[in-house]
Design an enzyme around this catalytic site. Structure first.
Site, PDB file in Angstrom:
ATOM      1  N   GLY A 153       0.818  -1.209   0.000  1.00  0.00           N
ATOM      2  CA  GLY A 153       0.000   0.000   0.000  1.00  0.00           C
ATOM      3  C   GLY A 153       0.845   1.248   0.000  1.00  0.00           C
ATOM      4  N   CYS A 154       0.401   2.262   0.759  1.00  0.00           N
ATOM      5  CA  CYS A 154       1.152   3.514   0.868  1.00  0.00           C
ATOM      6  C   CYS A 154       2.450   3.270   1.627  1.00  0.00           C
ATOM      7  CB  CYS A 154       0.294   4.555   1.598  1.00  0.00           C
ATOM      8  SG  CYS A 154       1.138   6.129   1.856  1.00  0.00           S
ATOM      9  N   PHE A 155       3.551   3.827   1.142  1.00  0.00           N
ATOM     10  CA  PHE A 155       4.854   3.533   1.750  1.00  0.00           C
ATOM     11  C   PHE A 155       5.187   4.377   2.971  1.00  0.00           C
ATOM     12  CE2 PHE A 155       6.561   5.890  -2.279  1.00  0.00           C
ATOM     13  CZ  PHE A 155       6.061   7.098  -1.833  1.00  0.00           C
TER      14      PHE A 155
END
Length: 223
Positions: free
Chosen positions: A68-70
């Site tokens: 997902g979002c890092f």
């Protein structure tokens, strides 16, 4: 005009500041000057450099994951004992020069450098699994749950752990979305994405300090 107005307001605040509030009120002035300078500088296309897949410190190793979002995973791994470096970036694709605005066929990912005498690859993988939610498909194309191995040892460990988790999920009637692929290239993300959540919290704290300092200033007549 907005930047120029901010600059004038910041200068006015500093001129009326007490010694105790001076440092806190200098930051708006500095930021306003920086905005004016950036506006006047010629804009260039963002460059996301290709990272050499080699540890910075002898004896260390690298690990790479996509989830997902890092932003969140970077904070978690940077606080993990044995991890000396954690960089966010883009990988998983074949096209060159991805950026946040144009990732092409790449995904948001993290590259970790760790000391294997302190923490092992399997332990890092289990930490990543606790953060991942692989029971549904990614909402955005740039998100993906994947383990990217760099060596055959990592491939064997990753495939064994993911296979076990997949079997356990199937026994519960669930299907996981985790892929195991070889890492070829890693492109470092833009500077403002590195440690984004930490910097966001620091900016929030600074803003609160500035408000407290402004409230402590002597008020003029009619204020």
């Amino acid at each position: 005009h907005k930047d120029e107005t901010s600059l004038v307001d910041a200068i006015s605040c500093v001129q009326h500041a007490t010694d105790d509030a001076y440092l806190q009120l200098m930051m708006p002035l500095v930021n306003a000057i920086r905005r004016v300078r950036r506006r006047r500088e010629p804009k260039s296309a963002p460059q996301c450099p290709l990272i050499t897949l080699r540890p910075l410190k002898e004896g260390n190793k690298l690990a790479a994951f996509a989830q997902g979002c890092f932003w969140g995973p970077q904070v978690e791994f940077k606080e993990t004992k044995g991890v000396s470096r954690c960089v966010v970036g883009y990988m998983g694709g074949k096209l060159p020069c991805p950026t946040y605005q144009n990732m092409k066929d790449h995904f948001e990912s993290i590259l970790i450098e760790y000391d294997p005498s302190v923490i092992g690859y399997a332990e890092l993988l289990m930490i990543w699994l606790e953060m991942a939610y692989p029971y549904r498909k990614a909402k955005k194309k740039q998100y993906r749950n994947a383990v990217y191995y760099i060596s055959e040892d990592q491939r064997a460990i990753a495939e064994d752990i993911v296979s076990t988790v997949r079997q356990q999920s199937q026994d519960r009637g669930q299907v996981i979305q985790i892929e195991v692929d070889q890492l070829n290239d890693f492109f470092r993300a833009e500077d403002h994405h590195q440690c984004y959540l930490v910097m966001k919290e620091e900016r929030s704290i600074l803003a609160q300090q500035q408000l407290v300092a402004a409230d402590a200033l002597p008020k003029g007549k009619g204020e």
